[in-house]
Design a protein around this motif. Structure first.
Motif, PDB file in Angstrom:
ATOM      1  N   ASP B  22      12.560   6.047 -18.502  1.00  0.00           N
ATOM      2  CA  ASP B  22      11.689   5.354 -17.538  1.00  0.00           C
ATOM      3  C   ASP B  22      10.618   6.273 -16.968  1.00  0.00           C
ATOM      4  OD1 ASP B  22      13.217   2.915 -17.524  1.00  0.00           O
ATOM      5  OD2 ASP B  22      14.713   3.959 -16.295  1.00  0.00           O
ATOM      6  N   LEU B  23      10.772   7.577 -17.190  1.00  0.00           N
ATOM      7  CA  LEU B  23       9.912   8.532 -16.486  1.00  0.00           C
ATOM      8  C   LEU B  23       8.423   8.325 -16.751  1.00  0.00           C
ATOM      9  CD1 LEU B  23      11.743  11.958 -16.410  1.00  0.00           C
ATOM     10  CD2 LEU B  23      10.868  10.632 -14.497  1.00  0.00           C
ATOM     11  N   ALA B  24       8.075   8.003 -17.981  1.00  0.00           N
ATOM     12  CA  ALA B  24       6.656   7.820 -18.295  1.00  0.00           C
ATOM     13  C   ALA B  24       6.062   6.697 -17.445  1.00  0.00           C
ATOM     14  CB  ALA B  24       6.487   7.513 -19.782  1.00  0.00           C
ATOM     15  N   GLU B  25       6.830   5.606 -17.281  1.00  0.00           N
ATOM     16  CA  GLU B  25       6.333   4.486 -16.473  1.00  0.00           C
ATOM     17  C   GLU B  25       6.275   4.849 -14.986  1.00  0.00           C
ATOM     18  OE1 GLU B  25       6.981   0.144 -16.956  1.00  0.00           O
ATOM     19  OE2 GLU B  25       8.571   0.862 -18.280  1.00  0.00           O
ATOM     20  N   VAL B  26       7.282   5.599 -14.546  1.00  0.00           N
ATOM     21  CA  VAL B  26       7.292   6.037 -13.140  1.00  0.00           C
ATOM     22  C   VAL B  26       6.069   6.913 -12.864  1.00  0.00           C
ATOM     23  CG1 VAL B  26       8.480   7.556 -11.509  1.00  0.00           C
ATOM     24  CG2 VAL B  26       9.781   5.852 -12.790  1.00  0.00           C
ATOM     25  N   ILE B  27       5.816   7.848 -13.777  1.00  0.00           N
ATOM     26  CA  ILE B  27       4.670   8.761 -13.613  1.00  0.00           C
ATOM     27  C   ILE B  27       3.366   7.972 -13.602  1.00  0.00           C
ATOM     28  CG2 ILE B  27       3.377  10.601 -14.760  1.00  0.00           C
ATOM     29  CD1 ILE B  27       6.215  11.615 -15.759  1.00  0.00           C
ATOM     30  N   ALA B  28       3.274   6.978 -14.475  1.00  0.00           N
ATOM     31  CA  ALA B  28       2.049   6.178 -14.549  1.00  0.00           C
ATOM     32  C   ALA B  28       1.881   5.325 -13.293  1.00  0.00           C
ATOM     33  CB  ALA B  28       2.094   5.286 -15.785  1.00  0.00           C
ATOM     34  N   LEU B  29       2.977   4.751 -12.805  1.00  0.00           N
ATOM     35  CA  LEU B  29       2.899   3.927 -11.589  1.00  0.00           C
ATOM     36  C   LEU B  29       2.492   4.784 -10.396  1.00  0.00           C
ATOM     37  CD1 LEU B  29       3.273   1.374  -9.934  1.00  0.00           C
ATOM     38  CD2 LEU B  29       5.750   1.752  -9.974  1.00  0.00           C
ATOM     39  N   ASP B  30       3.085   5.975 -10.298  1.00  0.00           N
ATOM     40  CA  ASP B  30       2.726   6.878  -9.206  1.00  0.00           C
ATOM     41  C   ASP B  30       1.249   7.271  -9.297  1.00  0.00           C
ATOM     42  OD1 ASP B  30       3.203   8.863  -7.026  1.00  0.00           O
ATOM     43  OD2 ASP B  30       2.720  10.260  -8.642  1.00  0.00           O
ATOM     44  N   ALA B  31       0.795   7.574 -10.506  1.00  0.00           N
ATOM     45  CA  ALA B  31      -0.611   7.968 -10.679  1.00  0.00           C
ATOM     46  C   ALA B  31      -1.538   6.813 -10.310  1.00  0.00           C
ATOM     47  CB  ALA B  31      -0.854   8.407 -12.118  1.00  0.00           C
ATOM     48  N   THR B  33      -0.927   4.400  -8.115  1.00  0.00           N
ATOM     49  CA  THR B  33      -0.930   4.096  -6.683  1.00  0.00           C
ATOM     50  C   THR B  33      -1.448   5.245  -5.824  1.00  0.00           C
ATOM     51  OG1 THR B  33       1.399   4.717  -6.596  1.00  0.00           O
ATOM     52  CG2 THR B  33       0.921   2.375  -6.790  1.00  0.00           C
ATOM     53  N   THR B  34      -1.266   6.478  -6.297  1.00  0.00           N
ATOM     54  CA  THR B  34      -1.717   7.616  -5.476  1.00  0.00           C
ATOM     55  C   THR B  34      -3.025   8.216  -5.969  1.00  0.00           C
ATOM     56  OG1 THR B  34      -0.545   9.309  -6.767  1.00  0.00           O
ATOM     57  CG2 THR B  34       0.697   8.213  -4.993  1.00  0.00           C
ATOM     58  N   GLY B  35      -3.408   7.886  -7.208  1.00  0.00           N
ATOM     59  CA  GLY B  35      -4.637   8.446  -7.756  1.00  0.00           C
ATOM     60  C   GLY B  35      -4.467   9.875  -8.245  1.00  0.00           C
ATOM     61  N   LEU B  36      -3.208  10.332  -8.324  1.00  0.00           N
ATOM     62  CA  LEU B  36      -2.961  11.718  -8.730  1.00  0.00           C
ATOM     63  C   LEU B  36      -1.733  11.751  -9.651  1.00  0.00           C
ATOM     64  CD1 LEU B  36      -3.976  14.639  -8.140  1.00  0.00           C
ATOM     65  CD2 LEU B  36      -2.247  14.741  -6.334  1.00  0.00           C
ATOM     66  N   ALA B  37      -1.928  12.207 -10.882  1.00  0.00           N
ATOM     67  CA  ALA B  37      -0.799  12.289 -11.820  1.00  0.00           C
ATOM     68  C   ALA B  37       0.007  13.557 -11.544  1.00  0.00           C
ATOM     69  CB  ALA B  37      -1.321  12.291 -13.254  1.00  0.00           C
ATOM     70  N   TYR B  41       6.270  17.100 -11.328  1.00  0.00           N
ATOM     71  CA  TYR B  41       6.994  16.797 -10.084  1.00  0.00           C
ATOM     72  C   TYR B  41       8.058  15.725 -10.337  1.00  0.00           C
ATOM     73  CZ  TYR B  41       7.896  14.691  -5.530  1.00  0.00           C
ATOM     74  OH  TYR B  41       8.505  14.170  -4.427  1.00  0.00           O
ATOM     75  N   TRP B  42       7.669  14.663 -11.058  1.00  0.00           N
ATOM     76  CA  TRP B  42       8.612  13.548 -11.259  1.00  0.00           C
ATOM     77  C   TRP B  42       9.725  13.934 -12.222  1.00  0.00           C
ATOM     78  CZ3 TRP B  42       9.012  10.334  -7.649  1.00  0.00           C
ATOM     79  CH2 TRP B  42       7.900   9.980  -6.894  1.00  0.00           C
ATOM     80  N   ARG B  43       9.387  14.766 -13.222  1.00  0.00           N
ATOM     81  CA  ARG B  43      10.450  15.211 -14.136  1.00  0.00           C
ATOM     82  C   ARG B  43      11.474  16.056 -13.377  1.00  0.00           C
ATOM     83  NH1 ARG B  43       5.974  16.355 -17.789  1.00  0.00           N
ATOM     84  NH2 ARG B  43       5.681  14.488 -19.053  1.00  0.00           N
ATOM     85  N   GLU B  44      10.975  16.933 -12.501  1.00  0.00           N
ATOM     86  CA  GLU B  44      11.878  17.776 -11.722  1.00  0.00           C
ATOM     87  C   GLU B  44      12.687  16.919 -10.742  1.00  0.00           C
ATOM     88  OE1 GLU B  44      12.977  20.675 -11.915  1.00  0.00           O
ATOM     89  OE2 GLU B  44      14.098  20.618 -10.028  1.00  0.00           O
TER      90      GLU B  44
END
Lengths: 152, 152
Positions: B22-31, B33-37, B41-44
């Motif tokens: 799921d991490l790729a989708e989480v990273i994309a969703l965070d990017a 909504t926050t405008g910053l990839a 951080y998310w992998r850790e």
């Protein structure tokens, strides 16, 4: 924090009416419930009516009812109608040259920023939920600390 | 009354622990909504939560609609064991449908099961949206104050 009487009266009225949006209450009914001046509250309700937060209902059984969106309106939306929320501590030219005066203004601004963020974050709906939970009772107090109206 | 897409997304979403896939989708969703990839951080964060924490996500229509991350910390700043929420995000088109509340409730349930009776978070003072969200979940100011200084 101290609120002007008008601000506290407005919050009482708006929250009281928002708690039961279908209910109508007169200024006297709200004033009696909170032990405040009906005359002063009537003026506040007219101000709230002018900006569309409450609506006057005419005729027998008339009064006021809530006319806003409790999930969208925040405490700050009500407070800023009656308080100068953007006001900063005024410094005279002589004070502005003194680091102590500037330092004090810096600290007071920190308090104001925190207050404003809190008021902006609490919708009327959230406030009514908080009232229902009575978190101050869990802290062993009869009422939230620091809640008092200005005598002015 | 026809339910909106966001309401359907909120009620039909399945909440489950996040998987590494799921991490790729989480990273994309965070990017989004926050405008910053922030992939590292998310992998850790995922590695850390897999060992000792909670990384929950809401999935509907084959997409990650939101996620929440937290862990139990003990005796930090002298505090007894307490649940900490590090992050909560909901896909913009699914917001205001109650999904954030469901994620928060699921994390609180995980904290209860872990034996703690308090949940805590920290947020940017000017982030009114997330501040209002946590307030709407019943959170109020806690006994700690966050302070910082520049390291010039």
């Amino acid at each position: 924090m101290r609120l002007q009487k008008a601000t506290a009266f407005a919050l009482y009225a708006v929250l009281e009416l928002a708690a039961e949006p279908e209910r109508q209450m007169t200024a006297v009914e709200i004033a009696d419930k909170y032990g405040i001046s009906a005359h002063h509250l009537a003026k506040v309700l007219r101000d709230l009516g002018r900006v569309g937060l409450v609506a006057a209902v005419r005729g027998v059984g008339g009064g006021y009812r809530f006319a806003g969106n409790a999930k969208r309106l925040t405490l700050m939306d009500v407070v800023r109608l009656f308080e100068d929320t953007g006001a900063d501590t005024e410094l005279s030219p002589a004070e502005a040259r003194q680091d102590i005066a500037q330092g004090l203004r810096f600290v007071l601004r920190e308090i104001d920023d925190q207050t404003a963020a809190t008021l902006r974050s609490i919708s009327l709906a959230t406030m009514l939920k908080l009232v229902g939970r009575k978190p101050w009772a869990a802290q062993g107090r009869a009422a939230p600390p620091g809640w008092r109206r200005s005598a002015a | 009354m026809a339910r909106t897409a966001r309401q359907r997304g909120a009620t039909q979403a399945r909440i489950r622990p996040a998987a590494s896939s799921d991490l790729a989708e989480v990273i994309a969703l965070d990017a989004e909504t926050t405008g910053l990839a922030k992939p590292e951080y998310w992998r850790e964060m995922f590695r850390r939560c897999a060992a000792d924490g909670f990384f929950l996500l809401a999935e509907a229509d084959g997409l990650v609609q939101g996620f929440i991350v937290g862990e139990v910390r003990a005796w930090e700043f002298g505090s007894p064991p307490c649940g900490w929420v590090f992050a909560v995000q909901v896909r913009p088109g699914t917001r205001l449908g109650g999904l954030g509340s469901r994620l928060f409730a699921a994390l609180c349930e995980a904290f209860r099961a872990a034996g703690v009776d308090r949940v805590r978070t920290m947020l940017a003072r000017d982030d009114t949206v997330i501040h209002a969200f946590f307030r709407s979940q019943g959170m109020v100011a806690g006994p700690f104050i966050q302070l910082e200084t520049r390291l010039d």
